[in-house]
Design an enzyme around this catalytic site. Structure first.
Site, mmCIF file in Angstrom:
data_model
loop_
_atom_site.group_PDB
_atom_site.id
_atom_site.type_symbol
_atom_site.label_atom_id
_atom_site.label_comp_id
_atom_site.label_asym_id
_atom_site.label_seq_id
_atom_site.Cartn_x
_atom_site.Cartn_y
_atom_site.Cartn_z
ATOM 1 N N SER A 133 0.842 -1.197 0.000
ATOM 2 C CA SER A 133 0.000 0.000 0.000
ATOM 3 C C SER A 133 0.874 1.242 0.000
ATOM 4 C CB SER A 133 -0.870 0.010 1.259
ATOM 5 O OG SER A 133 -1.654 1.184 1.324
ATOM 6 N N TYR A 146 -2.225 0.167 10.698
ATOM 7 C CA TYR A 146 -2.276 -0.300 9.305
ATOM 8 C C TYR A 146 -0.954 0.025 8.606
ATOM 9 C CZ TYR A 146 -3.840 -0.971 4.489
ATOM 10 O OH TYR A 146 -3.953 -1.399 3.184
HETATM 11 O O1 NJP Z 1 -9.959 -5.820 0.243
HETATM 12 P P1 NJP Z 1 -11.341 -6.612 0.304
HETATM 13 P P2 NJP Z 1 -9.091 -5.273 -1.009
HETATM 14 N N1 NJP Z 1 -7.567 -15.306 5.384
HETATM 15 O O2 NJP Z 1 -11.820 -6.390 1.686
HETATM 16 C C1 NJP Z 1 -9.751 -11.977 2.201
HETATM 17 C C2 NJP Z 1 -4.548 -3.812 0.065
HETATM 18 N N2 NJP Z 1 -4.899 -2.447 -0.265
HETATM 19 O O3 NJP Z 1 -9.262 -6.112 -2.181
HETATM 20 O O4 NJP Z 1 -11.747 -14.376 3.715
HETATM 21 C C3 NJP Z 1 -7.768 -15.377 4.054
HETATM 22 O O5 NJP Z 1 -12.229 -6.250 -0.843
HETATM 23 C C4 NJP Z 1 -11.230 -11.733 1.924
HETATM 24 O O6 NJP Z 1 -11.976 -12.922 1.710
HETATM 25 P P3 NJP Z 1 -12.788 -13.731 2.875
HETATM 26 C C5 NJP Z 1 -5.157 -4.302 1.354
HETATM 27 O O7 NJP Z 1 -4.377 -3.936 2.465
HETATM 28 C C6 NJP Z 1 -6.190 -2.074 -0.412
HETATM 29 O O8 NJP Z 1 -9.313 -3.818 -1.112
HETATM 30 O O9 NJP Z 1 -13.613 -14.713 2.108
HETATM 31 N N3 NJP Z 1 -8.343 -14.415 3.345
HETATM 32 C C7 NJP Z 1 -11.177 -10.986 0.602
HETATM 33 O O10 NJP Z 1 -11.065 -11.905 -0.478
HETATM 34 C C8 NJP Z 1 -5.123 -5.795 1.125
HETATM 35 O O11 NJP Z 1 -3.870 -6.328 1.498
HETATM 36 C C9 NJP Z 1 -6.484 -0.737 -0.693
HETATM 37 O O12 NJP Z 1 -13.577 -12.701 3.617
HETATM 38 C C10 NJP Z 1 -8.767 -13.318 4.011
HETATM 39 C C11 NJP Z 1 -9.873 -10.198 0.702
HETATM 40 O O13 NJP Z 1 -9.066 -10.815 1.720
HETATM 41 C C12 NJP Z 1 -5.298 -5.934 -0.389
HETATM 42 O O14 NJP Z 1 -5.046 -4.656 -0.943
HETATM 43 C C13 NJP Z 1 -5.467 0.183 -0.841
HETATM 44 C C14 NJP Z 1 -8.598 -13.173 5.393
HETATM 45 C C15 NJP Z 1 -10.106 -8.747 1.082
HETATM 46 O O15 NJP Z 1 -10.896 -8.150 0.113
HETATM 47 C C16 NJP Z 1 -6.686 -6.398 -0.808
HETATM 48 O O16 NJP Z 1 -7.631 -5.438 -0.364
HETATM 49 C C17 NJP Z 1 -4.175 -0.232 -0.688
HETATM 50 C C18 NJP Z 1 -7.976 -14.235 6.077
HETATM 51 N N4 NJP Z 1 -7.790 -14.191 7.413
HETATM 52 C C19 NJP Z 1 -3.888 -1.542 -0.401
HETATM 53 N N5 NJP Z 1 -9.125 -11.992 5.768
HETATM 54 C C20 NJP Z 1 -7.878 -0.232 -0.824
HETATM 55 N N6 NJP Z 1 -8.865 -1.096 -1.023
HETATM 56 O O17 NJP Z 1 -8.083 0.994 -0.757
HETATM 57 C C21 NJP Z 1 -9.599 -11.413 4.658
HETATM 58 O O18 NJP Z 1 -3.200 0.688 -0.803
HETATM 59 N N7 NJP Z 1 -9.385 -12.198 3.595
#
Ligand code: NJP
Length: 235
Positions: A133, A146
């Site tokens: 990020s 974060y």
């Molecule tokens: O997040 P979101 P993003 N074990 O909430 C999964 C970074 N980032 O796509 O487990 C396994 O839509 C969850 O699936 P589920 C951010 O830090 C973002 O925006 O089924 N999986 C879902 O597929 C992150 O590292 C922004 O609920 C787990 C996914 O993770 C990455 O981009 C800006 C889990 C999250 O989907 C993806 O974020 C930036 C676990 N314990 C960086 N917990 C931004 N969106 O603004 C959650 O600079 N998941």
């Protein structure tokens, strides 16, 4: 551009958002994709292998990697993407949110690489891509923990580059600004925040990942940083 035909990619956090978009982009370029998330959702990606995996649990990651290798015969690309965020003044952050960010973003990244690396080292064209990020490049207001978790990811991946590039594994940090997903909504972030004006699409990040992993093997991209042109008053 190097083809992704016959390359196997495992993406954590791939049930929605950036991970799902990345799965679609890599599959569209010919890769066989394995999608890890707690729900085990395949995000509608045809031919994908999806499995329930909680990155907070090293054994769950080991099982995910083993099943991927069993299914596809190897592993060439790991996209460390699963992540959570909770924003607000530091002393207002509940301990549970602090623990969750460290468990998923920091330990989850480390144990994902630990599980996948023996297989990446057997590949003749391996990439480790961490979706970090902008919060891993500089301190931002109301994002102390974060930011700490994302600085940890950036440092981990950058340090691994020294160990791994001569062994054929390229290591890249992808560092976007605000992306329009469910991420952190209800955890101190709203889509109306001025610093998120004009948030990017998950597909924008997926295209960056695709660019990184399709570079000729003569060079490596260390970091890709990009932010919305419309953002205001960001730190
Ligand atoms: O997040 P979101 P993003 N074990 O909430 C999964 C970074 N980032 O796509 O487990 C396994 O839509 C969850 O699936 P589920 C951010 O830090 C973002 O925006 O089924 N999986 C879902 O597929 C992150 O590292 C922004 O609920 C787990 C996914 O993770 C990455 O981009 C800006 C889990 C999250 O989907 C993806 O974020 C930036 C676990 N314990 C960086 N917990 C931004 N969106 O603004 C959650 O600079 N998941």
């Amino acid at each position: 551009m190097t083809s992704l035909q016959d390359r196997v990619a495992l993406i954590t956090g791939a049930s929605r958002g950036i991970g799902a978009a990345t799965g679609r982009a890599l599959a569209g370029a010919g890769a066989r994709v394995a999608l890890a998330s707690r729900s085990g959702d395949d995000a509608g990606i045809e031919g994908a292998f999806a499995m329930a995996c909680d990155v907070r649990d090293p054994a769950s990651l080991e099982a995910m990697v083993a099943a991927t290798v069993e299914r596809f015969g190897g592993l060439d690309i790991l996209v460390v993407n699963a992540g959570v965020g909770a924003y607000g003044p530091f002393l207002d952050l509940p301990v549970d949110d602090i623990e969750e960010m460290i468990a998923v973003n920091v330990k989850g990244a480390i144990y994902a690489v630990r599980a996948a690396l023996p297989h990446l080292l057997r590949s003749d064209a391996a990439d480790l891509v961490t979706i970090a990020s902008e919060a891993g490049r500089r301190g931002l207001p109301n994002e102390a923990v974060y930011c700490a978790s994302k600085f940890a990811q950036v440092g981990f991946t950058a340090a691994l580059d020294h160990e791994l590039r001569e062994r054929g594994v390229r290591c890249t940090n992808v560092c976007p600004g605000g992306v329009s997903t469910d991420f952190a909504m209800g955890h101190g972030r709203t889509r109306e925040m001025p610093q998120l004006a004009g948030m990017m699409r998950p597909e924008d990040v997926a295209e960056a990942v695709l660019f990184v992993v399709t570079r000729p093997r003569t060079h490596r991209i260390l970091e890709v940083a990009f932010r919305p042109v419309t953002e205001t008053s960001w730190g």
